[in-house]
Design a protein around this motif. Structure first.
Motif, PDB file in Angstrom:
ATOM      1  N   PRO A  29       0.941  -1.420   0.214  1.00 12.78           N
ATOM      2  CA  PRO A  29      -0.198  -0.260  -0.196  1.00 12.78           C
ATOM      3  C   PRO A  29       0.939   1.287  -0.042  1.00 12.78           C
ATOM      4  O   PRO A  29       0.043   2.220  -0.395  1.00 12.78           O
ATOM      5  CB  PRO A  29      -0.561  -0.464   0.926  1.00 12.78           C
ATOM      6  CG  PRO A  29       0.073  -1.290   2.456  1.00 12.78           C
ATOM      7  CD  PRO A  29       0.611  -2.017   1.327  1.00 12.78           C
ATOM      8  N   ASP A  30       2.211   1.100   0.320  1.00 13.93           N
ATOM      9  CA  ASP A  30       3.129   2.302  -0.068  1.00 13.93           C
ATOM     10  C   ASP A  30       3.184   3.055  -1.177  1.00 13.93           C
ATOM     11  O   ASP A  30       3.936   3.750  -1.283  1.00 13.93           O
ATOM     12  CB  ASP A  30       4.177   2.504   1.483  1.00 13.93           C
ATOM     13  CG  ASP A  30       3.900   1.996   2.472  1.00 13.93           C
ATOM     14  OD1 ASP A  30       3.249   2.817   2.954  1.00 13.93           O
ATOM     15  OD2 ASP A  30       4.566   1.704   3.706  1.00 13.93           O
ATOM     16  N   TRP A  31       3.221   2.116  -2.083  1.00 13.89           N
ATOM     17  CA  TRP A  31       3.650   2.158  -3.479  1.00 13.89           C
ATOM     18  C   TRP A  31       3.318   2.913  -3.310  1.00 13.89           C
ATOM     19  O   TRP A  31       3.277   4.199  -4.985  1.00 13.89           O
ATOM     20  CB  TRP A  31       3.515   1.158  -4.526  1.00 13.89           C
ATOM     21  CG  TRP A  31       4.233  -0.051  -4.035  1.00 13.89           C
ATOM     22  CD1 TRP A  31       5.233  -0.099  -3.417  1.00 13.89           C
ATOM     23  CD2 TRP A  31       4.205  -1.535  -4.910  1.00 13.89           C
ATOM     24  NE1 TRP A  31       6.169  -1.331  -3.453  1.00 13.89           N
ATOM     25  CE2 TRP A  31       5.008  -1.991  -4.523  1.00 13.89           C
ATOM     26  CE3 TRP A  31       3.307  -1.855  -5.874  1.00 13.89           C
ATOM     27  CZ2 TRP A  31       5.660  -3.016  -4.626  1.00 13.89           C
ATOM     28  CZ3 TRP A  31       3.514  -3.145  -6.659  1.00 13.89           C
ATOM     29  CH2 TRP A  31       4.612  -3.715  -5.997  1.00 13.89           C
ATOM     30  N   LEU A  32       1.181   3.919  -3.889  1.00 20.43           N
ATOM     31  CA  LEU A  32       0.852   5.097  -4.101  1.00 20.43           C
ATOM     32  C   LEU A  32       0.550   5.544  -2.840  1.00 20.43           C
ATOM     33  O   LEU A  32       0.169   5.067  -2.339  1.00 20.43           O
ATOM     34  CB  LEU A  32      -0.286   4.204  -4.923  1.00 20.43           C
ATOM     35  CG  LEU A  32       0.314   3.988  -6.132  1.00 20.43           C
ATOM     36  CD1 LEU A  32      -1.753   3.448  -6.848  1.00 20.43           C
ATOM     37  CD2 LEU A  32       1.099   4.784  -7.199  1.00 20.43           C
ATOM     38  N   ARG A  33       0.208   6.696  -3.202  1.00 16.75           N
ATOM     39  CA  ARG A  33      -0.677   7.394  -1.929  1.00 16.75           C
ATOM     40  C   ARG A  33      -1.704   8.123  -2.347  1.00 16.75           C
ATOM     41  O   ARG A  33      -2.227   7.741  -3.105  1.00 16.75           O
ATOM     42  CB  ARG A  33       0.227   8.699  -1.153  1.00 16.75           C
ATOM     43  CG  ARG A  33      -0.406   9.901  -2.390  1.00 16.75           C
ATOM     44  CD  ARG A  33       0.399  11.088  -1.709  1.00 16.75           C
ATOM     45  NE  ARG A  33       0.504  12.056  -3.307  1.00 16.75           N
ATOM     46  CZ  ARG A  33       1.009  13.253  -3.240  1.00 16.75           C
ATOM     47  NH1 ARG A  33       0.703  13.818  -1.817  1.00 16.75           N
ATOM     48  NH2 ARG A  33       0.215  13.921  -4.098  1.00 16.75           N
ATOM     49  N   GLN A  34      -2.951   7.733  -1.170  1.00 13.96           N
ATOM     50  CA  GLN A  34      -4.243   7.232  -1.336  1.00 13.96           C
ATOM     51  C   GLN A  34      -4.395   9.323  -1.335  1.00 13.96           C
ATOM     52  O   GLN A  34      -4.016   9.639   0.325  1.00 13.96           O
ATOM     53  CB  GLN A  34      -4.921   6.798  -0.214  1.00 13.96           C
ATOM     54  CG  GLN A  34      -6.286   6.511  -0.708  1.00 13.96           C
ATOM     55  CD  GLN A  34      -7.401   6.323   0.531  1.00 13.96           C
ATOM     56  OE1 GLN A  34      -6.537   5.047   1.449  1.00 13.96           O
ATOM     57  NE2 GLN A  34      -8.688   5.473   0.182  1.00 13.96           N
TER      58      GLN A  34
END
Length: 161
Positions: A29-34
């Motif tokens: 989940p750290d690959w892209l920020r929400q």
């Protein structure tokens, strides 16, 4: 070939849903920020957000912002016109169909008249799919930078006219 269209505020719920779907399928989940709903709304209202629909479902989207904050991390000629690629999302069921490439090309076409010289983006170093996509589309890895959401690889594409 599916049509690319500019998103408007009426597409906000679809954009939020696509972002959530994409983030839920990431290996890390750290690959892209929400982005918050408010940030996505601001993107639609202030910047260029393009999307592709299939059977009334948003399946791919990309956003280019013309207020580069990444340019501070790279040494470019003084007369450069720089934009940042904020996000590219493709529904898990439609990956590897060329939609991300189609959107990146469409965004560049959208801004061709504005004499953009460089497009910048950041990628998590372990996000192999994003790195491959950006390399395929002639982005060059420049350096590692510390951002507010962690260390990222800064990539740059020179727009040749």
């Amino acid at each position: 070939m599916m049509d690319v269209s500019k998103l408007n505020i009426g597409n906000l719920d679809d954009l939020v849903s696509l972002q959530d779907q994409v983030l839920s399928t990431l290996e890390d989940p750290d690959w892209l920020r929400q982005n918050s709903r408010d940030v996505l709304k601001e993107c639609i209202e202030k910047y260029t957000v393009l999307g592709v629909y299939h059977e009334n479902q948003l399946i791919a989207t990309a956003c280019l912002i013309d207020e580069s904050y990444l340019h501070q991390y790279i040494d470019l000629p003084e007369d450069s016109v720089v934009m940042d690629m904020k996000f590219v999302y493709v529904d898990d069921g439609f990956r590897r169909h060329g939609l991300a490439l189609t959107l990146i090309a469409a965004i560049e076409d959208e801004f061709a008249a504005e004499n953009i010289t460089h497009v910048l983006c950041t990628i998590h170093e372990e996000n192999i799919a994003s790195k491959s996509l950006m390399r395929y589309y002639d982005f060059v890895e420049d350096s590692y930078i510390d951002t507010m959401y962690g260390p990222r690889l800064l990539c740059v594409k020179e727009i040749k006219r």
